[in-house]
Design a protein around this motif. Structure first.
Motif, short mmCIF file in Angstrom:
data_model
loop_
_atom_site.label_atom_id
_atom_site.label_comp_id
_atom_site.label_asym_id
_atom_site.label_seq_id
_atom_site.Cartn_x
_atom_site.Cartn_y
_atom_site.Cartn_z
N ALA A 102 0.85 -1.20 0.00
CA ALA A 102 0.00 0.00 0.00
C ALA A 102 0.88 1.24 0.00
N GLN A 103 0.36 2.31 -0.59
CA GLN A 103 1.06 3.59 -0.64
C GLN A 103 0.17 4.68 -0.05
N GLN A 104 0.86 5.67 0.56
CA GLN A 104 0.19 6.83 1.15
C GLN A 104 -0.93 6.38 2.11
N VAL A 105 -0.49 5.69 3.14
CA VAL A 105 -1.40 5.18 4.16
C VAL A 105 -1.34 6.10 5.38
N ILE A 106 -2.48 6.40 5.96
CA ILE A 106 -2.52 7.12 7.23
C ILE A 106 -3.10 6.19 8.27
N TYR A 107 -2.27 5.87 9.28
CA TYR A 107 -2.66 4.94 10.33
C TYR A 107 -2.50 5.65 11.67
N GLN A 108 -3.61 5.82 12.39
CA GLN A 108 -3.62 6.52 13.67
C GLN A 108 -2.95 7.89 13.55
N GLY A 109 -3.23 8.57 12.46
CA GLY A 109 -2.72 9.92 12.25
C GLY A 109 -1.31 10.00 11.72
N ILE A 110 -0.64 8.86 11.54
CA ILE A 110 0.74 8.85 11.05
C ILE A 110 0.76 8.45 9.58
N ALA A 111 1.38 9.27 8.76
CA ALA A 111 1.43 9.03 7.32
C ALA A 111 2.59 8.10 6.98
N LEU A 112 2.29 7.00 6.31
CA LEU A 112 3.29 6.04 5.85
C LEU A 112 3.36 6.11 4.33
N SER A 113 4.53 6.40 3.80
CA SER A 113 4.68 6.56 2.36
C SER A 113 4.46 5.24 1.63
N TYR A 114 4.97 4.16 2.21
CA TYR A 114 4.85 2.83 1.59
C TYR A 114 4.87 1.79 2.70
N ILE A 115 4.08 0.75 2.53
CA ILE A 115 4.07 -0.33 3.51
C ILE A 115 3.88 -1.66 2.80
N HIS A 116 4.64 -2.67 3.23
CA HIS A 116 4.55 -4.01 2.65
C HIS A 116 4.37 -4.99 3.81
N LEU A 117 3.33 -5.84 3.72
CA LEU A 117 2.99 -6.76 4.80
C LEU A 117 2.86 -8.17 4.26
N VAL A 118 3.30 -9.13 5.06
CA VAL A 118 3.13 -10.54 4.71
C VAL A 118 2.64 -11.27 5.96
N GLY A 119 1.44 -11.87 5.86
CA GLY A 119 0.89 -12.64 6.96
C GLY A 119 0.61 -14.06 6.51
N GLU A 120 0.85 -15.02 7.38
CA GLU A 120 0.68 -16.43 7.04
C GLU A 120 -0.17 -17.14 8.10
N THR A 121 -0.81 -18.23 7.65
CA THR A 121 -1.63 -19.06 8.55
C THR A 121 -2.66 -18.20 9.28
N ILE A 122 -3.55 -17.62 8.50
CA ILE A 122 -4.55 -16.68 9.03
C ILE A 122 -5.90 -17.39 9.13
N ARG A 123 -6.51 -17.32 10.30
CA ARG A 123 -7.83 -17.93 10.49
C ARG A 123 -8.89 -16.84 10.53
N VAL A 124 -9.91 -16.98 9.66
CA VAL A 124 -10.99 -16.00 9.57
C VAL A 124 -12.34 -16.72 9.56
N ASN A 125 -13.39 -15.94 9.71
CA ASN A 125 -14.77 -16.46 9.72
C ASN A 125 -15.34 -16.57 8.31
N LEU A 126 -14.70 -17.35 7.46
CA LEU A 126 -15.07 -17.36 6.05
C LEU A 126 -16.50 -17.86 5.82
N LYS A 127 -16.96 -18.82 6.59
CA LYS A 127 -18.33 -19.30 6.40
C LYS A 127 -19.34 -18.18 6.63
N GLU A 128 -19.05 -17.28 7.56
CA GLU A 128 -19.92 -16.13 7.78
C GLU A 128 -19.78 -15.11 6.66
#
Length: 243
Positions: free
Chosen positions: A50-76
Motif C-alpha cells: 500500500a502507498q500513502q497510508v494514514i494509520y492513527q494519524g501517522i502518514a506512511l509513504s509505503y508499507i509491505h505486509l506478509v501474513g501467514e496461517t490466518i484464520r478468519v470467519n469465512l463461512k460467515e
C-alpha cells in the motif's frame, strides 16, 4: 485464481483492510490458498502493498505486509457477514516514511505526546544553559510547542520546534540532532543526541541524559531494523495483528 478468492474473499479482505486505516491511496494484495483450505477458514498467506497510508494519524509513504496461517470467519463471510480474524497473527512488515510525510504527522497523538515529553525532559535537565531561565523551569510556566519539523539525513534525524512561554509569549528555537536505535524491539531510543544553536551547526552540545528517552511503539510491535537515509526512514520488523 480460486473463484472463492475472487468472488468472496478478496472484496471482504479489501473492505477489512480499509477499515483498519484512516485512509489509503493505493492498495494491492494477493491471497494464496485453495478452496478447500479457505472453506475451513484458513488462509495460507496474504501479501499486501500500500502507498500513502494514514494509520492513527501517522502518514506512511509505503508499507509491505506478509501474513501467514490466518484464520478468519469465512463461512460467515460467504453469507454476507464482515470479515473477522479469529486469532492473532504475526505479520512481517516493511515501511518507508518520507520526510514530508513524517512532518505531516507531527500533530498525531503518538508523535505530539512524545515531542512534549522530550521537550519537558530537556528543559528540566538544566543542561541547556543558553535557554531563558523561564523556559528552563519546565512546567512552570507552561510551554507550548509550535511548528515542529523533522529533517532526516544519513544516519541522523534533526528535530526543531518553537518553544513559547504561555505567560510572556517569549519564543525560543529548539533544535535537537540525534541518531536512532532500537531498544527491546518495541522502543525507539536516541543515540548521541545533541543540542544545536542553529540549524546548520556542524557540532552541538552533547545531551547524554536524553539517551534514556524512548518512544514506545507498543507490545504488538517488534522492530528488527531501523534505517535513516536521506529524507526517508525505513523500518522492518513484525507486528502482531489482533482480532
Amino acid at each position: 485464481m480460486s473463484r472463492l478468492i475472487s468472488k468472496v474473499l478478496s472484496p471482504a479482505v479489501k473492505l477489512w483492510l480499509r477499515s483498519q486505516v484512516n485512509s489509503v491511496e493505493t492498495l494491492q494484495f494477493q491471497i494464496e490458498g485453495g478452496d478447500r483450505q479457505l472453506m475451513s477458514g484458513n488462509i495460507p498467506k496474504v501479501t499486501i502493498a500500500a502507498q500513502q497510508v494514514i494509520y492513527q494519524g501517522i502518514a506512511l509513504s509505503y508499507i509491505h505486509l506478509v501474513g501467514e496461517t490466518i484464520r478468519v470467519n469465512l463461512k460467515e463471510v460467504v453469507r454476507g457477514k464482515p470479515l473477522r480474524l479469529l486469532e492473532p497473527i504475526p505479520v512481517q512488515i516493511e515501511t518507508i516514511v518520507h520526510q514530508a510525510d513524517l512532518n505531516a504527522s507531527m500533530n498525531s497523538p503518538l508523535l505530539a505526546e512524545a515531542l512534549s515529553e522530550l521537550v519537558m525532559l530537556l528543559l528540566q535537565s538544566g543542561l541547556t544553559a543558553d535557554l531563558p531561565v523561564e523556559l528552563q523551569s519546565g512546567l512552570q510556566p507552561p510551554i507550548a510547542v509550535q511548528s515542529p519539523a523533522v529533517k532526516i539525513g544519513e544516519n541522523y534525524l534533526t528535530l526543531s520546534a518553537n518553544l513559547r512561554s504561555t505567560s510572556t509569549q517569549q519564543i525560543t528555537l529548539f533544535i535537537l540532532r540525534t541518531q536512532l536505535q532500537i531498544a527491546e524491539g518495541q522502543k525507539i531510543r536516541f543515540l548521541q543526541p545533541e543540542w544545536l544553536t542553529h540549524p546548520d551547526a556542524e557540532t552541538g552540545q552533547p545531551l547524554p541524559h536524553l539517551e534514556t528517552f524512548e518512544i514506545d511503539l507498543g507490545a504488538e510491535v517488534f522492530l528488527q531494523q531501523l534505517t535513516l537515509n536521506h529524507e526517508e526512514l525505513i523500518c522492518q520488523g513484525q507486528i502482531q495483528v489482533m482480532p
